[in-house]
Design a protein around this motif. Structure first.
Motif, mmCIF file in Angstrom:
data_model
loop_
_atom_site.group_PDB
_atom_site.id
_atom_site.type_symbol
_atom_site.label_atom_id
_atom_site.label_comp_id
_atom_site.label_asym_id
_atom_site.label_seq_id
_atom_site.Cartn_x
_atom_site.Cartn_y
_atom_site.Cartn_z
ATOM 1 N N ASP A 62 -55.362 57.900 -42.330
ATOM 2 C CA ASP A 62 -54.438 57.443 -43.360
ATOM 3 C C ASP A 62 -54.908 57.793 -44.765
ATOM 4 N N ALA A 63 -56.189 57.994 -44.944
ATOM 5 C CA ALA A 63 -56.702 58.393 -46.271
ATOM 6 C C ALA A 63 -56.128 59.720 -46.710
ATOM 7 N N ALA A 64 -55.654 60.532 -45.752
ATOM 8 C CA ALA A 64 -55.097 61.849 -46.064
ATOM 9 C C ALA A 64 -53.569 61.844 -46.097
ATOM 10 N N ALA A 65 -52.942 60.692 -45.985
ATOM 11 C CA ALA A 65 -51.479 60.624 -45.932
ATOM 12 C C ALA A 65 -50.825 61.204 -47.182
ATOM 13 N N PHE A 66 -51.498 61.143 -48.312
ATOM 14 C CA PHE A 66 -50.926 61.671 -49.553
ATOM 15 C C PHE A 66 -50.747 63.183 -49.522
ATOM 16 N N LEU A 67 -51.330 63.861 -48.534
ATOM 17 C CA LEU A 67 -51.228 65.319 -48.436
ATOM 18 C C LEU A 67 -49.959 65.778 -47.714
ATOM 19 N N VAL A 68 -49.236 64.858 -47.107
ATOM 20 C CA VAL A 68 -48.056 65.219 -46.323
ATOM 21 C C VAL A 68 -46.909 65.595 -47.250
ATOM 22 N N ASP A 69 -46.303 66.743 -46.972
ATOM 23 C CA ASP A 69 -45.146 67.203 -47.754
ATOM 24 C C ASP A 69 -43.895 66.462 -47.337
ATOM 25 N N ALA A 78 -57.309 69.583 -51.049
ATOM 26 C CA ALA A 78 -55.902 69.225 -51.261
ATOM 27 C C ALA A 78 -54.965 70.093 -50.437
ATOM 28 N N VAL A 79 -55.259 70.204 -49.153
ATOM 29 C CA VAL A 79 -54.448 71.012 -48.241
ATOM 30 C C VAL A 79 -53.166 70.255 -47.917
ATOM 31 N N ARG A 80 -52.035 70.883 -48.180
ATOM 32 C CA ARG A 80 -50.747 70.263 -47.880
ATOM 33 C C ARG A 80 -50.552 70.232 -46.365
ATOM 34 N N LEU A 81 -50.062 69.114 -45.852
ATOM 35 C CA LEU A 81 -49.859 68.923 -44.419
ATOM 36 C C LEU A 81 -48.385 68.712 -44.113
ATOM 37 N N SER A 82 -47.929 69.338 -43.063
ATOM 38 C CA SER A 82 -46.584 69.055 -42.585
ATOM 39 C C SER A 82 -46.638 67.723 -41.834
ATOM 40 N N PRO A 83 -45.500 67.066 -41.664
ATOM 41 C CA PRO A 83 -45.492 65.839 -40.864
ATOM 42 C C PRO A 83 -46.030 66.083 -39.447
ATOM 43 N N ALA A 84 -45.759 67.257 -38.885
ATOM 44 C CA ALA A 84 -46.256 67.561 -37.538
ATOM 45 C C ALA A 84 -47.780 67.658 -37.517
ATOM 46 N N HIS A 85 -48.363 68.314 -38.516
ATOM 47 C CA HIS A 85 -49.830 68.409 -38.573
ATOM 48 C C HIS A 85 -50.457 67.030 -38.784
ATOM 49 N N TYR A 86 -49.846 66.248 -39.654
ATOM 50 C CA TYR A 86 -50.361 64.905 -39.889
ATOM 51 C C TYR A 86 -50.282 64.075 -38.605
ATOM 52 N N GLY A 87 -49.204 64.230 -37.859
ATOM 53 C CA GLY A 87 -49.064 63.535 -36.583
ATOM 54 C C GLY A 87 -50.165 63.926 -35.610
ATOM 55 N N ARG A 88 -50.520 65.210 -35.595
ATOM 56 C CA ARG A 88 -51.627 65.663 -34.737
ATOM 57 C C ARG A 88 -52.937 65.026 -35.172
ATOM 58 N N LEU A 89 -53.153 64.932 -36.478
ATOM 59 C CA LEU A 89 -54.362 64.273 -36.977
ATOM 60 C C LEU A 89 -54.387 62.802 -36.554
ATOM 61 N N GLU A 90 -53.256 62.137 -36.674
ATOM 62 C CA GLU A 90 -53.188 60.723 -36.275
ATOM 63 C C GLU A 90 -53.483 60.545 -34.796
ATOM 64 N N ARG A 91 -52.892 61.386 -33.959
ATOM 65 C CA ARG A 91 -53.117 61.273 -32.510
ATOM 66 C C ARG A 91 -54.583 61.514 -32.160
ATOM 67 N N LEU A 92 -55.187 62.497 -32.803
ATOM 68 C CA LEU A 92 -56.583 62.780 -32.529
ATOM 69 C C LEU A 92 -57.471 61.648 -33.056
ATOM 70 N N GLY A 93 -57.147 61.115 -34.215
ATOM 71 C CA GLY A 93 -57.885 59.969 -34.730
ATOM 72 C C GLY A 93 -57.808 58.783 -33.781
ATOM 73 N N THR A 94 -56.632 58.553 -33.223
ATOM 74 C CA THR A 94 -56.462 57.483 -32.245
ATOM 75 C C THR A 94 -57.284 57.761 -30.995
ATOM 76 N N ALA A 95 -57.282 59.006 -30.543
ATOM 77 C CA ALA A 95 -58.068 59.379 -29.356
ATOM 78 C C ALA A 95 -59.562 59.138 -29.576
ATOM 79 N N PHE A 96 -60.019 59.313 -30.817
ATOM 80 C CA PHE A 96 -61.426 59.068 -31.126
ATOM 81 C C PHE A 96 -61.703 57.584 -31.379
ATOM 82 N N GLY A 97 -60.664 56.753 -31.332
ATOM 83 C CA GLY A 97 -60.838 55.317 -31.479
ATOM 84 C C GLY A 97 -60.882 54.819 -32.911
ATOM 85 N N TYR A 98 -60.349 55.600 -33.842
ATOM 86 C CA TYR A 98 -60.326 55.186 -35.234
ATOM 87 C C TYR A 98 -59.216 54.185 -35.475
ATOM 88 N N GLY A 99 -59.460 53.325 -36.418
ATOM 89 C CA GLY A 99 -58.404 52.466 -36.920
ATOM 90 C C GLY A 99 -57.559 53.277 -37.889
#
Length: 120
Positions: A113-120, A87-108
């Motif tokens: 998005d399963a971790a979106a609830f962690l964003v403060d 349950a690590v709290r994520l800033s919007p910037a950290h979540y954005g980095r996760l999204e970009r990396l997920g996209t780079a790896f070709g994830y849908g």
């Protein structure tokens, strides 16, 4: 490793790892290795105040080893799971980095998005 060894695993089976993608040298494997530094940087999200326990330390170490020795893409997926588990709290910037990396790896949308609830 002690847990695996305690359950009868040989030293070789817990100290050698398969290469990323079957041959380890394909274009896909190279693409998975390219963002290794970014994955390692995001592993540090697991080092937040209030956690500092041994399972978290072991998780960070395992994720680092996975990213550098096995496959950064696999380590990234495990990282997203660990962020949710602890349950690590994520800033919007950290979540954005996760999204970009997920996209780079070709994830849908479902992996990060399963971790979106962690964003403060």
């Amino acid at each position: 490793m002690p847990l695996a060894r305690g359950r009868g695993a040989s030293t070789g089976s817990v100290t050698t790892y398969p290469a990323c993608v079957p041959d380890g040298a394909s274009p896909a494997a190279a693409e998975h290795r390219r963002p290794t530094a970014q994955v390692l940087d995001l592993v540090e999200l697991l080092d937040q105040d209030g956690h500092g326990d041994t399972p978290l330390d072991a998780t960070r170490a395992a994720l680092r080893r996975c990213a550098t020795t096995v496959c950064a893409e696999l380590a990234f997926r495990f990282l997203v799971g660990a962020l949710m588990r602890f349950a690590v709290r994520l800033s919007p910037a950290h979540y954005g980095r996760l999204e970009r990396l997920g996209t780079a790896f070709g994830y849908g949308p479902h992996v990060v998005d399963a971790a979106a609830f962690l964003v403060d």
